[in-house]
Motif scaffolding. Structure first.
Motif, PDB file in Angstrom:
ATOM      1  N   UNK A  56     -21.242 -59.443-101.053  1.00  0.00           N
ATOM      2  CA  UNK A  56     -21.107 -58.805-102.363  1.00  0.00           C
ATOM      3  C   UNK A  56     -22.128 -57.686-102.526  1.00  0.00           C
ATOM      4  N   UNK A  57     -23.348 -57.920-102.079  1.00  0.00           N
ATOM      5  CA  UNK A  57     -24.404 -56.916-102.215  1.00  0.00           C
ATOM      6  C   UNK A  57     -24.072 -55.646-101.439  1.00  0.00           C
ATOM      7  N   UNK A  58     -23.388 -55.792-100.307  1.00  0.00           N
ATOM      8  CA  UNK A  58     -23.047 -54.619 -99.485  1.00  0.00           C
ATOM      9  C   UNK A  58     -22.079 -53.683-100.201  1.00  0.00           C
ATOM     10  N   UNK A  59     -21.275 -54.249-101.093  1.00  0.00           N
ATOM     11  CA  UNK A  59     -20.279 -53.433-101.785  1.00  0.00           C
ATOM     12  C   UNK A  59     -20.587 -53.304-103.274  1.00  0.00           C
ATOM     13  N   UNK A  60     -21.798 -53.629-103.648  1.00  0.00           N
ATOM     14  CA  UNK A  60     -22.165 -53.679-105.065  1.00  0.00           C
ATOM     15  C   UNK A  60     -22.008 -52.345-105.773  1.00  0.00           C
ATOM     16  N   UNK A  61     -22.098 -51.250-105.045  1.00  0.00           N
ATOM     17  CA  UNK A  61     -22.018 -49.922-105.661  1.00  0.00           C
ATOM     18  C   UNK A  61     -20.581 -49.485-105.946  1.00  0.00           C
ATOM     19  N   UNK A  62     -19.607 -50.244-105.459  1.00  0.00           N
ATOM     20  CA  UNK A  62     -18.211 -49.856-105.673  1.00  0.00           C
ATOM     21  C   UNK A  62     -17.821 -50.101-107.127  1.00  0.00           C
ATOM     22  N   UNK A  63     -17.266 -49.091-107.756  1.00  0.00           N
ATOM     23  CA  UNK A  63     -16.955 -49.154-109.184  1.00  0.00           C
ATOM     24  C   UNK A  63     -15.862 -50.173-109.518  1.00  0.00           C
ATOM     25  N   UNK A  64     -15.086 -50.576-108.526  1.00  0.00           N
ATOM     26  CA  UNK A  64     -13.984 -51.510-108.775  1.00  0.00           C
ATOM     27  C   UNK A  64     -14.400 -52.968-108.617  1.00  0.00           C
ATOM     28  N   UNK A  65     -15.608 -53.216-108.119  1.00  0.00           N
ATOM     29  CA  UNK A  65     -16.022 -54.577-107.793  1.00  0.00           C
ATOM     30  C   UNK A  65     -16.799 -55.232-108.924  1.00  0.00           C
ATOM     31  N   UNK A  66     -16.434 -56.464-109.192  1.00  0.00           N
ATOM     32  CA  UNK A  66     -17.168 -57.292-110.151  1.00  0.00           C
ATOM     33  C   UNK A  66     -17.250 -58.695-109.562  1.00  0.00           C
ATOM     34  N   UNK A  67     -18.375 -59.352-109.719  1.00  0.00           N
ATOM     35  CA  UNK A  67     -18.531 -60.701-109.172  1.00  0.00           C
ATOM     36  C   UNK A  67     -19.062 -61.646-110.241  1.00  0.00           C
ATOM     37  N   UNK A  68     -18.716 -62.902-110.083  1.00  0.00           N
ATOM     38  CA  UNK A  68     -19.215 -63.942-110.977  1.00  0.00           C
ATOM     39  C   UNK A  68     -19.363 -65.222-110.165  1.00  0.00           C
ATOM     40  N   UNK A  69     -20.003 -66.210-110.749  1.00  0.00           N
ATOM     41  CA  UNK A  69     -20.356 -67.418-110.018  1.00  0.00           C
ATOM     42  C   UNK A  69     -19.842 -68.666-110.730  1.00  0.00           C
ATOM     43  N   UNK A  70     -19.631 -69.728-109.941  1.00  0.00           N
ATOM     44  CA  UNK A  70     -19.414 -71.035-110.539  1.00  0.00           C
ATOM     45  C   UNK A  70     -20.676 -71.845-110.278  1.00  0.00           C
ATOM     46  N   UNK A  71     -21.133 -72.603-111.260  1.00  0.00           N
ATOM     47  CA  UNK A  71     -22.383 -73.362-111.092  1.00  0.00           C
ATOM     48  C   UNK A  71     -22.228 -74.501-110.099  1.00  0.00           C
TER      49      UNK A  71
END
Length: 343
Positions: A56-71
């Motif tokens: 995720x960090x490698x593509x973090x700058x892409x405007x289309x990418x969003x990430x979220x987490x499950x606990x």
């Protein structure tokens, strides 16, 4: 005239579990889609999965990418279904495409073609994947056979399930019908439950045009086994299971009766020296093999699946016995293996 659906805002939801390599290979293909409308790719991962977080960090700058987490502490619900639910809640768009990190578009025009089915007439869209060429010929055969059977049912207005991890549905429908509330305790079957629940409450479209196809990584032996065993549990909780199974079993019954009667005629004719009876049995068996090979080979060719014609009758006959094996495996398993908590 330009298709207005090519501008439909789309949210693509990918849920990841120990699939960092697949995500790294396939995520760029989704992020680089040439699409006229707004789209986002939501990746839902588990906290503490360092390899996935690194991707995720490698593509973090892409405007289309969003990430979220499950606990990590989440309990009493399938983590897969929880991941999808969190992805749905995080999505900003009405139309949601839900898929896996093992699924990859075949071109950067894929989303443009797939979005044409995300229109006002449809409540759900069933996609299509082809197994990668390193999958065994039987796995490719069964994958396509199961997919096309489920898709035919959907086209007739009777969607039951899908073996394809690629569907689209409306966020408003998912939220209004409380997502996975009625089946959240079952660990898997998420795509089957979504198609069965949300496809039956509105028109279901099948995106089967070649431009909408995706490629799916060949399943490992363990993944293949789990897929079939968990489906034995899932199908018990899907409305419409009797009709769906009856039609399949009826076809298998007639095929097996034809083959068994042909073999019996050959055997009796040989022992009794009734050459006409023996010849009739041979002719019936040969005709079955030829007809099934031609008909099924034609369908396989439509999807660019290359399987040797002489193997097709063997695969067709063996399918019911393989399914029986999975059923036995399921019956012998601990029933708590299929639910997230004991009731």
């Amino acid at each position: 005239m330009e298709n207005i659906n090519s501008h439909t805002p789309i949210s693509i939801i990918i849920t990841v579990h120990d699939e960092a390599d697949e995500l790294y290979r396939n995520l760029p293909l989704l992020l680089s889609q040439e699409y006229d409308g707004d789209f986002e790719v939501i990746v839902v991962i588990e906290q503490g999965k360092n390899e996935t977080e690194d991707v995720i960090k490698r593509f973090a700058d892409n405007e289309h990418l969003y990430s979220t987490y499950i606990p990590q502490s989440s309990r009493y619900m399938s983590r897969k279904k929880l991941s999808i639910t969190l992805g749905v809640k995080a999505a900003k768009n009405e139309w949601l495409v839900i898929t896996e990190p093992t699924v990859r578009p075949m071109s950067n025009q894929w989303l443009k073609s797939f979005a044409e089915y995300c229109n006002d007439d449809n409540a759900l869209v069933m996609g299509h994947t082809l197994y990668a060429t390193d999958a065994s010929s039987y796995k490719q055969y069964e994958h396509l056979r199961t997919a096309t059977y489920a898709q035919r049912r959907a086209k007739r207005g009777k969607p039951f399930r899908t073996n394809i991890p690629l569907i689209a549905l409306r966020k408003s429908n998912f939220m209004a019908q409380h997502g996975f509330r009625d089946n959240q305790k079952y660990l898997r079957g998420e795509y089957d439950f979504l198609v069965n629940q949300y496809g039956r409450n509105g028109k279901t479209a099948v995106a089967d045009a070649p431009e909408t196809w995706c490629e799916e990584s060949a399943p490992t032996k363990k993944q293949w086994s789990n897929k079939h065993i968990f489906y034995q549990e899932t199908r018990k909780h899907l409305p419409g299971k009797f009709t769906y199974s009856f039609l399949f079993n009826a076809k298998q019954f007639f095929i097996h009766m034809l083959v068994l009667l042909s073999i019996a005629a050959i055997a009796v004719g040989a022992v009794a020296k009734e050459w006409i009876l023996m010849g009739a049995g041979c002719l019936a068996l040969i005709l079955y093999c030829i007809v099934s090979s031609i008909v099924i080979s034609k369908k396989l060719a439509e999807y660019d699946v290359d399987i040797k014609a002489w193997m097709i009758p063997l695969y067709e006959i063996s399918t019911v016995w393989r399914n029986l094996w999975w059923k036995i495996r399921h019956m012998k398993a601990d029933k708590y293996d299929f639910i997230s908590h004991k009731i």
